[in-house]
Motif scaffolding. Structure first.
Motif, PDB file in Angstrom:
ATOM      1  N   VAL A  59       0.744  -1.020   0.007  1.00  0.00           N
ATOM      2  CA  VAL A  59      -0.106   0.011  -0.034  1.00  0.00           C
ATOM      3  C   VAL A  59       1.020   1.251  -0.007  1.00  0.00           C
ATOM      4  CG1 VAL A  59      -1.679   1.292   1.272  1.00  0.00           C
ATOM      5  CG2 VAL A  59      -1.555  -1.243   1.238  1.00  0.00           C
ATOM      6  N   GLU A  72       0.825   5.357   0.025  1.00  0.00           N
ATOM      7  CA  GLU A  72       0.142   6.281   0.341  1.00  0.00           C
ATOM      8  C   GLU A  72       0.782   8.006  -0.164  1.00  0.00           C
ATOM      9  OE1 GLU A  72      -2.835   5.989   2.986  1.00  0.00           O
ATOM     10  OE2 GLU A  72      -2.581   4.051   3.369  1.00  0.00           O
ATOM     11  N   ASP A  73      -0.222   8.721  -0.494  1.00  0.00           N
ATOM     12  CA  ASP A  73       0.547   9.976  -0.947  1.00  0.00           C
ATOM     13  C   ASP A  73       0.389  11.056   0.447  1.00  0.00           C
ATOM     14  OD1 ASP A  73       0.946  12.469  -1.727  1.00  0.00           O
ATOM     15  OD2 ASP A  73      -0.593  12.648  -3.535  1.00  0.00           O
ATOM     16  N   THR A 127      -8.232   9.692   4.578  1.00  0.00           N
ATOM     17  CA  THR A 127      -7.387   8.495   4.138  1.00  0.00           C
ATOM     18  C   THR A 127      -6.982   7.532   5.179  1.00  0.00           C
ATOM     19  OG1 THR A 127      -6.699   9.790   2.260  1.00  0.00           O
ATOM     20  CG2 THR A 127      -5.692   7.670   2.608  1.00  0.00           C
ATOM     21  N   SER A 177      -8.256   3.802   5.158  1.00  0.00           N
ATOM     22  CA  SER A 177      -7.007   2.652   5.397  1.00  0.00           C
ATOM     23  C   SER A 177      -7.492   1.767   6.409  1.00  0.00           C
ATOM     24  CB  SER A 177      -5.659   3.382   5.385  1.00  0.00           C
ATOM     25  OG  SER A 177      -5.387   4.183   4.360  1.00  0.00           O
ATOM     26  N   LEU A 200       3.429  -1.228   3.649  1.00  0.00           N
ATOM     27  CA  LEU A 200       3.086   0.442   3.693  1.00  0.00           C
ATOM     28  C   LEU A 200       4.247   1.194   3.348  1.00  0.00           C
ATOM     29  CD1 LEU A 200       0.730   2.518   4.050  1.00  0.00           C
ATOM     30  CD2 LEU A 200       1.653   2.557   6.600  1.00  0.00           C
ATOM     31  N   ALA A 238       4.988   5.508   2.237  1.00  0.00           N
ATOM     32  CA  ALA A 238       4.644   6.791   2.053  1.00  0.00           C
ATOM     33  C   ALA A 238       5.557   7.310   0.909  1.00  0.00           C
ATOM     34  CB  ALA A 238       4.504   7.588   3.482  1.00  0.00           C
ATOM     35  N   VAL A 247      -0.102   3.508   9.635  1.00  0.00           N
ATOM     36  CA  VAL A 247      -1.240   4.297   9.157  1.00  0.00           C
ATOM     37  C   VAL A 247      -1.402   5.388   9.882  1.00  0.00           C
ATOM     38  CG1 VAL A 247      -3.558   4.258   8.452  1.00  0.00           C
ATOM     39  CG2 VAL A 247      -2.151   2.626   7.849  1.00  0.00           C
ATOM     40  N   LEU A 289       0.538   8.602   9.544  1.00  0.00           N
ATOM     41  CA  LEU A 289       0.781   9.349   8.286  1.00  0.00           C
ATOM     42  C   LEU A 289       0.619  10.718   8.179  1.00  0.00           C
ATOM     43  CD1 LEU A 289      -1.097   6.686   5.798  1.00  0.00           C
ATOM     44  CD2 LEU A 289       1.259   7.174   5.938  1.00  0.00           C
ATOM     45  N   THR A 349      -3.210   8.834  -4.525  1.00  0.00           N
ATOM     46  CA  THR A 349      -2.703  10.283  -4.536  1.00  0.00           C
ATOM     47  C   THR A 349      -3.956  11.162  -4.803  1.00  0.00           C
ATOM     48  OG1 THR A 349      -1.218  11.606  -5.734  1.00  0.00           O
ATOM     49  CG2 THR A 349      -2.120   9.827  -7.013  1.00  0.00           C
ATOM     50  N   PHE A 403     -11.874   3.630  -1.415  1.00  0.00           N
ATOM     51  CA  PHE A 403     -10.843   2.976  -0.767  1.00  0.00           C
ATOM     52  C   PHE A 403     -10.977   1.591  -0.481  1.00  0.00           C
ATOM     53  CE2 PHE A 403      -7.263   2.396   2.252  1.00  0.00           C
ATOM     54  CZ  PHE A 403      -6.331   2.374   1.462  1.00  0.00           C
TER      55      PHE A 403
END
Length: 541
Positions: free
Chosen positions: A342, A344-345, A363, A367, A382, A384, A422, A425, A462, A531
């Motif tokens: 996964v 993630e932006d 998000t 998630s 994960l 980023a 997560v 983030l 994104t 998602f």
């Protein structure tokens, strides 16, 4: 006679019962006087008797053995039948081989279609149905939930189903849901949605592959299980004591036990005649009595007596058998374990407000919800990404490596570590969007540690477009993804665009070149649902 399947044999035998059981069938010898005489051959002596092997589903093999052993060779047209119990296409072997069975009685016509598709054989039927039984839901007395349809049944937490890929009983709820969609009783897209959580628990379903064990588990532990009316009715007072059965208001799928001619071409005609004679015996009073005692309905699907079973019920059928086959193939793909990175932006724009929350906060929530869809045997990691986030100026940073969710280190499960990462983030949000370099690196990371027993994917989302001037171009990215994709070891990229700021066209191109899917959440309210849908996505490539 086990393992011996020769041509129908002519033998001089006295006019007495001829009976042989092969394999798992249970021999139940019943006196001739207990059965009605059929066939119009009373008093005719047989100078020889031709024996036919019948490969029958284990659920009905004992009843067939009982009836044939209790009927004289004369009343079977100077024939006898050896009953061999075996499930599905395992009973068939190679169609038409010299040592194979002359007749085959699977529990469902779907096995005939499957066998024909694999072998290219066009099977003939001696009769379309010897007996029937509906697929039902079993629970302990007083604990049965209400089911409006089969989709609602598939969504029950902890439903014991068995393996839909190897059992027509276990696939019954899926076929039933498809039939409901065919008739407009439920939305068509609800069937695929219901398959996902069921398929993701396939490893647990395999532990419940045996229907008897499923019912025993319900008796001891509660809950619900998929079975047939026949199995519960046959075993009332045994392991099924204290159970009740039901089916949704929409109806039930019935197993139909067809009698199929599987003899070689040179013996097709006489084998079919033998099958017709056997079907006639099963339609006799003696045959119907034995079927009912075994928990079976007749071919007319009339309810069982003495209040047993689910009573009168609508029959659910699929208008297009190929659609059912394709749905089960999709289930097979969904049932493969997940192995996903996964990505993630965390670029600065993710801090912008979306409704009452920031994009990154929504998000994170989505998630966490999406992660709950994966069973313990799933492998997730994960990353980023934003420009310069990682070591040596890379646009990406590994937060959690790809590992099984149930793997524990120092007493902490990987699922817990993933959830904690997560939630961190939002603290990383900064900078621009380094989309292209990150995408290629993530694809390569999953490919280099490919798991052939899983669906291998990158799940990337994104809210923008590539902003790194020093990265590869879109054309270079697409070209490398296409050239580096190995059809024998495919890695798919699932993309999720957050709001209309995401470059939907670019994300679609990235996903398409790898055989993945692309999704866009255009409003804050759509982010969690989109998602979750993307986390569920699979490809058949």
């Amino acid at each position: 006679m086990a393992g011996r399947h020769s041509a129908p044999r002519s033998k001089s035998v006295p006019p007495v019962v001829k009976y042989t059981t092969v394999g798992l069938a249970i021999a139940v010898v019943v006196g001739v006087g207990g059965f009605a005489i059929v066939g119009g051959l009373v008093g005719k002596k047989c100078e020889s008797v031709s024996d036919y092997t019948v490969a029958a589903d284990p659920s009905i093999a004992p009843v067939l053995s009982e009836v044939t052993s209790g009927t004289s060779a004369e009343d079977l047209g100077c024939r006898s039948f050896s009953i061999q119990a075996a499930s599905g296409v395992d009973a068939l072997g190679t169609p038409g081989r010299e040592d194979g069975p002359e007749l085959w009685i699977p529990d469902s016509t779907q096995w005939v279609a499957r066998a024909g598709g694999v072998s290219g054989t066009q099977f003939d039927f001696a009769t379309p149905s010897v007996a029937t039984t509906p697929i039902v839901i079993a629970a302990r007395d007083g604990e049965m939930p209400f089911f409006a349809n089969w989709v609602s049944a598939l969504q029950v937490q902890g439903l014991r189903t068995g393996d839909p890929l190897s059992s027509s009983v276990s696939s019954g709820p899926i076929v039933g849901a498809l039939a409901e969609a065919d008739t407009g009783q439920i939305p068509a897209d609800s069937v695929n949605g219901a398959l996902v959580p069921l398929a993701q628990t396939q490893a647990a379903n395999m532990l419940d592959a045996d229907a008897a064990k499923r019912l025993e588990a319900v008796v001891s532990d509660g809950g619900t299980a998929i079975a047939t009316e026949q199995h519960v009715a046959e075993n009332q007072g045994d392991q099924s004591a204290g159970l009740t059965v039901t089916a949704p208001n929409t109806g039930a799928v019935f197993l139909d036990y067809p009698m199929v001619v599987t003899a070689p071409d040179s013996r097709q005609d006489e084998a079919k005649e033998a099958g017709v004679a056997l079907a006639e015996v099963m339609r006799s009073d003696a045959g119907q009595t034995a079927l009912s005692a075994g928990g079976f309905r007749g071919p007319d699907r009339a309810p069982l007596d003495a209040g047993r079973g689910v009573g009168e019920i609508a029959v659910l059928t699929v208008t297009d058998p190929e659609a059912a086959s394709q749905l089960l193939k999709r289930y097979a793909v969904l049932a493969l374990p997940s192995r996903a990175l996964v990505v993630e932006d965390v670029s600065g724009s993710m801090s912008e407000t979306a409704g009452t929350e920031t994009r990154i906060a929504l998000t994170v929530q989505a998630s966490e919800t999406g992660a709950t869809l994966f069973p313990d045997n799933a492998q997730l990691g994960l990353w980023a990404f934003s420009i310069g986030l990682g070591e040596d100026g890379q646009d990406y940073k590994e937060l959690v490596p790809i590992r099984r969710l149930d793997e524990k280190r120092n007493g902490v499960s990987h699922r817990e570590r993933l959830t904690d990462a997560v939630r961190e983030l939002p603290t990383l949000v900064n900078g621009g969007t380094g989309l292209y370099d990150t995408t290629l690196a993530a694809f390569r990371k999953v490919k280099e540690s490919y798991d052939p027993a899983a669906i291998n994917s990158v799940i990337l989302f994104t809210d923008g477009s590539n902003e790194d001037p020093s990265s590869i171009s879109l054309d270079e990215l697409l070209d490398r993804l296409e050239k580096e994709q190995d059809p024998a070891r495919p890695v798919i990229i699932v993309t999720i665009g957050i709001t209309d700021d995401a470059d939907a066209e670019v994300l679609q191109q990235i996903s398409a070149v790898t055989g993945g899917t692309s999704h866009i959440a255009r409003t804050p309210a759509e982010i969690p649902g989109v998602f979750v849908d993307a986390m569920r996505s699979r490809a058949t490539a």
